[in-house]
Each structure stands twice: as structure tokens, then as C-alpha cells.
Write an enzyme that holds these catalytic residues in place. Structure first.
Site, short mmCIF file in Angstrom:
data_model
loop_
_atom_site.label_atom_id
_atom_site.label_comp_id
_atom_site.label_asym_id
_atom_site.label_seq_id
_atom_site.Cartn_x
_atom_site.Cartn_y
_atom_site.Cartn_z
N ASP A 1 -3.55 1.33 5.69
CA ASP A 1 -3.60 0.65 4.40
C ASP A 1 -3.14 -0.79 4.61
O ASP A 1 -2.45 -1.10 5.59
CB ASP A 1 -2.71 1.36 3.37
CG ASP A 1 -3.14 1.05 1.94
OD1 ASP A 1 -3.95 1.82 1.37
OD2 ASP A 1 -2.68 0.03 1.38
N ARG B 1 0.60 -10.07 -12.79
CA ARG B 1 1.05 -9.47 -11.53
C ARG B 1 1.83 -10.45 -10.66
O ARG B 1 2.79 -10.07 -9.98
CB ARG B 1 -0.16 -8.94 -10.76
CG ARG B 1 -0.86 -7.76 -11.45
CD ARG B 1 -0.05 -6.48 -11.34
NE ARG B 1 -0.70 -5.37 -12.01
CZ ARG B 1 -1.65 -4.60 -11.47
NH1 ARG B 1 -2.05 -4.84 -10.24
NH2 ARG B 1 -2.16 -3.61 -12.15
#
Length: 296
Positions: free
Chosen positions: A155, A50
Site C-alpha cells: 500500500d 483533509r
């Protein structure tokens, strides 16, 4: 925030030094301290895959150099970019539908007529959850919901929030929405956008999107009748889960509801909420007219 996914095999040669045990520990500690993200042993491949792309793009030679760059960034933008890379935002409309049945059948009818109802969708990802909440309240309360209901959707991921704010979804992402409900609250695009749908302005106006790190103080957010915090805490360790639940409980008005993911439980945690049924908890008190929701 979404959840940790499974790293893809990356066969391409990398121009940087492979992730070392010390670098993984440095990244693991940073993710935990800043976001509560618990990168356990065994996630080394995921972290390498990632973050490797970001390291290549920035031209760093090691993960340590990249980590130092993230820490030294006073704007905090690099930290957010790192968490965006490490998390996957998976969700869908009307996910775990029993919670929306509870909202319509128990919570909303128990609210005094005309009273404002504040609902928090924590870890809202790309917006499917808060828009589902908005549709559910409109289905139950009619047009009055647009005036009475305010949904705060938060978020940690700026990428996810950008998508959520646009309120535009491909047709395949809307499969969980009943056709009649979709027709009432969404508009289909034309031409090259014919396979895309956007929520109407009255739905969009019910939702306020804001970037919030759940590890930070939450008292400034005010009080809520309902908090949706689903499928996030399974990626936190026990002390982090306990701290979050206690802090969120302070944001619930008396009689308010906390809804967690069906794969989650508060069993064994020290918190002030009453268990109602799996994935449903309630704060003691009588802010809303008494309604337990048991057996629904």
C-alpha cells in the site's frame, strides 16, 4: 491505497487563507504525478478539509506554503503524509467473496502439487484483504499453505500498513469472517482487549507487508500467480489505468490471474490479458494447469 471520500463540513474558523483555484490545481497536479490520484474538479472542498488540519498543525498560512513544504521534503515522508490525508482506507474481510471462491475452487487446485504460490495484494489498506487470502488458502490447502503460499501485501499509506502489520482488529471489524474460521485463525484478547482479535502467528507469517507506490516500476517485485488490485483503479484516469494494468501484467506468470474490483473494468484499455468474467482476467499461457473459471 484506499479511495477518495466525501469531505465533512468544517464549521470551525481556520487561521489560514482559504484554498484558491491555483493552489487546488497545484495539489491536484502533485497528487496525479506522484500517485496517479485523479482529483477532479469538484474535490476542492475535500482537499481543503483533509489538508486543512495538517496546515493548522504545521502553522502554515496558505496551502501554497504547505505544498512547497511537501515538495521540498527530500525524505518523501511529507508526500506520504499528504496522500494519507487525501485517501480513505475502507475495506472489510471477504469483501467481494466471489474472488475468494475463485481462489479456492479454481486457482489453488490448478497449481502443481508442492509448487510455491505467490499472491500480491496491491493496495492492501489495513490488511483485511491479504489476511482473507491467507485464511482462504489455509482452508483449501490445509497447513501446507503456510509453507507454499507467500502473500505480498502493499500500500502507499504508511498509516494503513502500520495497522495491517499489527494484525489486530476490533470485533465489529471481523463480522465478515465465519465464526468457525475466526476461531481457527484468530485469538481473542483478554481484559481490556476482550473485544479485539489478533491473527495467529502462522497467518501473520504468510504475509509480507511493504510500502509500494503503484506509479513506480514494479518489475523488482517478481512474478505472481495471482494479483488482487481491487477498488483502486476507479480513481485513476484511463492512461494511468492502462499503464498500471500493462505493468502488472508483466508481473503475472503465464496463466496468472488479475482480479479487479467489481465496479472496475478493463474494457477499452490496451492490455495483454484475456477476459474470463466480470472482474477476472488471465494472462495467456500455461504456467498453471488450464482452468478458466468460467461459469463458477
Amino acid at each position: 491505497m484506499g479511495y477518495l471520500g466525501t469531505a465533512m463540513n468544517n464549521a470551525a474558523a481556520t487561521p489560514y487563507r482559504p484554498l484558491t483555484a491555483g493552489e487546488f490545481e497545484q495539489i491536484r497536479r502533485l497528487a496525479y504525478e506522484k500517485f496517479g490520484l485523479d482529483l477532479r474538479k469538484g474535490k476542492e472542498e475535500l482537499v481543503s478539509a483533509r489538508l486543512g488540519k495538517k496546515i493548522r498543525e504545521a502553522g502554515f498560512g496558505t496551502f501554497e506554503e504547505y505544498c512547497r513544504h511537501v515538495v521540498d521534503d527530500r525524505t518523501g515522508e511529507q508526500l506520504v503524509a499528504m496522500i494519507d490525508a487525501l485517501t480513505t482506507n475502507y475495506t472489510n474481510f471477504f469483501r467481494e467473496p466471489a474472488h475468494f471462491d475463485l481462489l479456492r475452487q479454481v486457482v489453488l487446485p490448478s497449481a502443481p502439487p508442492g509448487e510455491q504460490i505467490r499472491i500480491w495484494s496491491a493496495a492492501c489498506s489495513t490488511g483485511e484483504e491479504p489476511y482473507t487470502i491467507a485464511m482462504s488458502t489455509l482452508e483449501e490447502l490445509g497447513s501446507a499453505a503456510a509453507r507454499r503460499v507467500h502473500i505480498l501485501a502493499t500500500d502507499i499509506s504508511t498509516r494503513a500498513l502500520d495497522m495491517a502489520t499489527k494484525a489486530v482488529y476490533q470485533a465489529e471489524r471481523c463480522q465478515g469472517i465465519p465464526a468457525a474460521v475466526m476461531q481457527r485463525y484468530m485469538r481473542r484478547g483478554e481484559g481490556q482487549w476482550r473485544d479485539w482479535y489478533r491473527f495467529r502467528s502462522d497467518i501473520r507469517g504468510m504475509v509480507e507487508f511493504r510500502r509500494i507506490n503503484l506509479m513506480e516500476p514494479l518489475d523488482r517485485l517478481g512474478s505472481f500467480s495471482v494479483i488482487f488490485c481491487r477498488n483502486v483503479m476507479i480513481y485513476f484516469d484511463r492512461p494511468t489505468r492502462e499503464s498500471l494494468v500493462r505493468r502488472m501484467s508483466a508481473n503475472l506468470e503465464p496463466g496468472g490471474w488479475l482480479l479487479v474490483g467489481h465496479a472496475e473494468s478493463l474494457t477499452g484499455l490496451d492490455h495483454p490479458l484475456d477476459y474470463v468474467k466480470p472482474a477476472v482476467y488471465r494472462k495467456p499461457g500455461s504456467g498453471l494447469r488450464h482452468a478458466s473459471g468460467k461459469g463458477r
